[in-house]
Design an enzyme around this catalytic site. Sequence first.
Site: not given
Length: 827
Positions: A491, A594, A722, A771
């Site tokens: 998965k 769950r 940044y 990014m």
Amino acid sequence: MIYKIKDVAQITGGILIGNGDIDIKYLLTDSRNIAHAEYSLFFAIKGERHDGHKFIADLYDKNVRCFVVSDTTAIEKNYPDAIFIKVDNTLKALQVLCAEHRKMFNYPVIGITGSNGKTIVKEWLYQLMREDKNIVRSPKSYNSQIGVPLSVWQMTDENDLAIFEAGISQASEMANLQKIIKPTIGIFTNIGQAHDENFSDKQLKVLEKAQLFSGSETLIYCKDYLQITETISAQKNLEQLRLFSWSRKVRADLQIGRVNKTATETEIQAVYKNDFLKIKIPFTDEASIENAIHCWDTLLFFGYEHELISARMSMLSPVAMRLELKEGVGNCSVINDSYNSDLGSLAIALDFLNQQKQHANKTLVLSDILQSGKDEELLYTEVANLVHKKGVTRLIGIGYAIARQQHKFNIEKLFFNSTPDFLSAYNNSFFRDETILLKGARNFGFEEISKVLQQKAHETVLEINLNAVVHNLNYFRSKLKPETKLMAMVKAFSYGSGSFEIANVLQFHRVDYLAVAYADEGIELRKAGITLPIMVMNPEEQSYDSMIQYQLEPEIFSFRILNLFEEAAKRSKKLIDANKKLSVHIKLDTGMRRLGFDDKDVNELIVRIKNNKYLAVKSVFTHLAASDEPEHDEFTFSQIKKFNELSSSIAKHFNYPIIKHVLNSAGIARFPDAQFDMVRLGIGLYGIGCDTAEQKHLQNVNTLKTTISQIKTVAKGQSIGYSRKWIAERNMLIATVPIGYADGLSRKLSNGKGKMLLREKFAPIVGNVCMDMCMIDITDIPATEGEEVIVFGEQYPITQLAEDMGTISYEALTSVSRRVKRIYFHE
């Protein structure tokens, strides 16, 4: 050479069952490697984690008829025209047969051992001597108890030199290999830390490796490894050896002097027989320098003139230690093995090509095979037969020799005189929906073809080691009872490693089940040729019809899901006509809170499924909440007990077997008494253990790499990145690397919290992670633009990266974006 199978039975001391006059030319231990089924003999080898007898039926279907077995149940099955040799130990029989074969030949045999460098030295000696000698050598890294006999079996009267490598992992193994190889010349490369855990001390390991040379005439070695030198001097069974040595420190046959490195090559100076000599090699790393000197020493021993040695050393090419599988243009897969081209390595590469099931069409791009020592017509007749046997659908030949022999290839084909000619003719319509194998001699420059065919991606890649996946699978298998099945979790894009490629390996190695999170993952695997049963853990209503179409099996965890899937089953006319029931997997909630049915639901669930003519329960399972945390073991045991009670109450109401499973990766090691009928192997498969003890047994699967785009000088007081979050406290040198949060690098690693590995030193991340890129501090690390940087891997494992992120390994591994190119390699 060709043996009658009755002669094989006599040599191995086995009992022959069947026609003894069948000719045997090829030996098999791996069902993937069939080239000439009618002349092949399969040894069904039993190991701690595998049993070759399980593959007999598949091999029989592929027209193999001759088998060496130790398990009589294989003989008792219905194989009408099969021939069996019954022995006590199939591995021993293989070794005895090949040791007898070795006795047929009197030409020199070089045996190489050591902790590192065996394969490189062997391949470089082949490069250096192939123009003068017809050499048989170990394929790739065939140096094990199985690989060595298969290598020696290749010896023929046509050869005049053999080069075999021998590797051991524990005591008492080398004696077997010595009897098979019987080297006349030995090379002891070095001694290091590999497999230290299996020897009481390093001296014992040296002694064990040196057993390869008992009976040899000459030993070539480096005197600087004192333990090797002392062992050779002390052992009576090595007294007969003529020692031919090299050293940087003490007097030796080849006395190494200055070693001068430039950016791209190394000059090595030495004295031999009072003459000053020097060579240049196109490598600068210490391992390559040592390996090259071993080769230099060997050529001097063989009497080569120094001018010839120097010329050939300068032309040494890298040894491709692995086959790489990459995404290519036109929805293709590209296997790159473009550093050498000979019959042995071609056969191995074609076997790897055949393991890829994602495309029906398979194209081989092949250069001329150089310096084979064979007549051209005979050589390409063999190549054509091999290509035909391996099921290649199209051949693109590059080179004058292969073009002259194109009439021998009875498949779709194209031929070009050179790589530039191919590139000139190439356009985007050349390849579409196929697997492409690039197999070229070094001087054909196939790396240029590789660049054209690879899907465009930035310089950040995730390397996935398929051999490590198999190692980890076998480690966990060794923990299971023989009857326990194994479901492998693929998965979340196989925990970020790539769904199909991992599933394909698992399918070949015969796991019993796969599990995916969503139906579209399972559908993708079905379209790529995966036929294993697949459980879907999060079935969604809109995907039910597709799941039925592609034979995917849903996890049923609530009555709502059960109702919806029942309706989908009713809609399937094909299902009704076939009178076939759909397999479902029932999930019970024993404490995870769950998903899953509670105890109060069980009676109604039993009635619902018993009265349903469309569904059959394939398995019942639950999910452990804290199997990796010892402080919660009491809770885990309560879950296991509750599951046993609930699953048993369900199973007794059905007249067919129902698989029960509860354990995940951590549970396999920590709760061996709760294996039930099957276990689910997830994160452990990808090299992440539940504790430090288990981690030592697992191999690293994933390595995330990037490169330096630019290096900048930053003055004290200037800001970086940044929001000006990092202010330089000193004059700094920073490197910008093309990986950012869009690639899966967490912003939590900004401003010194994270680091990367450069030249085996850690470089802190400075400034905020952007990014598409980030910056690292390389002030104290000499580096150049374009140099490789490790984000995580063997030396900086994903577990440590996750700790730096303040999260778990699952999140760190699955966060790697799909835009990061995956490269799969198989050694």
